[in-house]
Write a protein that holds these residues in place. Sequence first.
Motif, PDB file in Angstrom:
ATOM      1  N   VAL A  65       0.872  -1.171   0.000  1.00 13.82           N
ATOM      2  CA  VAL A  65       0.000   0.000   0.000  1.00 13.82           C
ATOM      3  C   VAL A  65       0.909   1.220   0.000  1.00 13.82           C
ATOM      4  O   VAL A  65       1.790   1.338   0.849  1.00 13.82           O
ATOM      5  CB  VAL A  65      -0.902   0.041   1.257  1.00 13.82           C
ATOM      6  CG1 VAL A  65      -1.753   1.300   1.267  1.00 13.82           C
ATOM      7  CG2 VAL A  65      -1.767  -1.195   1.342  1.00 13.82           C
ATOM      8  N   GLY A  66       0.703   2.104  -0.952  1.00 12.78           N
ATOM      9  CA  GLY A  66       1.511   3.318  -0.981  1.00 12.78           C
ATOM     10  C   GLY A  66       0.786   4.438  -1.693  1.00 12.78           C
ATOM     11  O   GLY A  66       0.244   4.231  -2.777  1.00 12.78           O
ATOM     12  N   GLY A  84      -7.720   1.708  -0.099  1.00 10.25           N
ATOM     13  CA  GLY A  84      -6.673   1.210   0.783  1.00 10.25           C
ATOM     14  C   GLY A  84      -7.224   0.349   1.910  1.00 10.25           C
ATOM     15  O   GLY A  84      -6.674  -0.704   2.229  1.00 10.25           O
ATOM     16  N   VAL A  88      -6.325  -3.590   2.696  1.00 12.12           N
ATOM     17  CA  VAL A  88      -5.751  -3.988   3.984  1.00 12.12           C
ATOM     18  C   VAL A  88      -6.630  -5.045   4.646  1.00 12.12           C
ATOM     19  O   VAL A  88      -6.129  -6.033   5.200  1.00 12.12           O
ATOM     20  CB  VAL A  88      -5.557  -2.760   4.903  1.00 12.12           C
ATOM     21  CG1 VAL A  88      -5.254  -3.168   6.329  1.00 12.12           C
ATOM     22  CG2 VAL A  88      -4.457  -1.863   4.351  1.00 12.12           C
ATOM     23  N   ILE A  98       1.803  -6.701   5.116  1.00 10.58           N
ATOM     24  CA  ILE A  98       1.638  -5.473   4.330  1.00 10.58           C
ATOM     25  C   ILE A  98       2.880  -4.602   4.458  1.00 10.58           C
ATOM     26  O   ILE A  98       3.370  -4.351   5.559  1.00 10.58           O
ATOM     27  CB  ILE A  98       0.401  -4.690   4.800  1.00 10.58           C
ATOM     28  CG1 ILE A  98      -0.857  -5.529   4.566  1.00 10.58           C
ATOM     29  CG2 ILE A  98       0.296  -3.352   4.082  1.00 10.58           C
ATOM     30  CD1 ILE A  98      -2.102  -4.918   5.146  1.00 10.58           C
ATOM     31  N   THR A 100       3.988  -0.818   3.775  1.00 10.48           N
ATOM     32  CA  THR A 100       3.361   0.487   3.589  1.00 10.48           C
ATOM     33  C   THR A 100       4.420   1.506   3.186  1.00 10.48           C
ATOM     34  O   THR A 100       5.427   1.666   3.875  1.00 10.48           O
ATOM     35  CB  THR A 100       2.675   0.944   4.895  1.00 10.48           C
ATOM     36  OG1 THR A 100       1.781  -0.080   5.321  1.00 10.48           O
ATOM     37  CG2 THR A 100       1.900   2.223   4.677  1.00 10.48           C
ATOM     38  N   GLU A 102       4.677   5.450   2.363  1.00  7.71           N
ATOM     39  CA  GLU A 102       3.903   6.688   2.481  1.00  7.71           C
ATOM     40  C   GLU A 102       4.763   7.925   2.293  1.00  7.71           C
ATOM     41  O   GLU A 102       5.864   8.016   2.813  1.00  7.71           O
ATOM     42  CB  GLU A 102       3.217   6.762   3.851  1.00  7.71           C
ATOM     43  CG  GLU A 102       2.230   5.653   4.097  1.00  7.71           C
ATOM     44  CD  GLU A 102       1.072   5.632   3.127  1.00  7.71           C
ATOM     45  OE1 GLU A 102       0.654   6.709   2.653  1.00  7.71           O
ATOM     46  OE2 GLU A 102       0.580   4.545   2.834  1.00  7.71           O
TER      47      GLU A 102
END
Length: 130
Positions: A65-66, A84, A88, A98, A100, A102
Amino acid sequence: MVPETDREVPNLDTVVPLESTAAYNMLDVVHALVDEGDFFEIMPDYAKNINVGFARMNGRTVGIVGNNPKYAAGCLGINASVKGARFVRFCDAFNIPIITLEDLPEFLPGAPCIFEHSDGCLLIIEASAF
């Protein structure tokens, strides 16, 4: 397979710009980090300011996830937040770890809000998030 614990990724020095106001594509970072540069992105044309998908790191399946600074400066709005959150939740259901990534300047809503998506997913953004 022996885990590669000291993976060097020299091209990350050029992917992320030195200027904090310059945009870059988070997918370039993802492709540099994962095994063989293979990333299976989920819903790539929806809420482009967040990237979610599957890849392998050291041979193990991971969810990634980014937020993507290339689109809307990476700010998370309602659609990106729901995208998102769903991803998740899916990874959690199948015990998929996961990763991540960011680079998040802010959330898009200008005021605290509670939003109920059509599928019943409830998103709450509190005042402390702004």
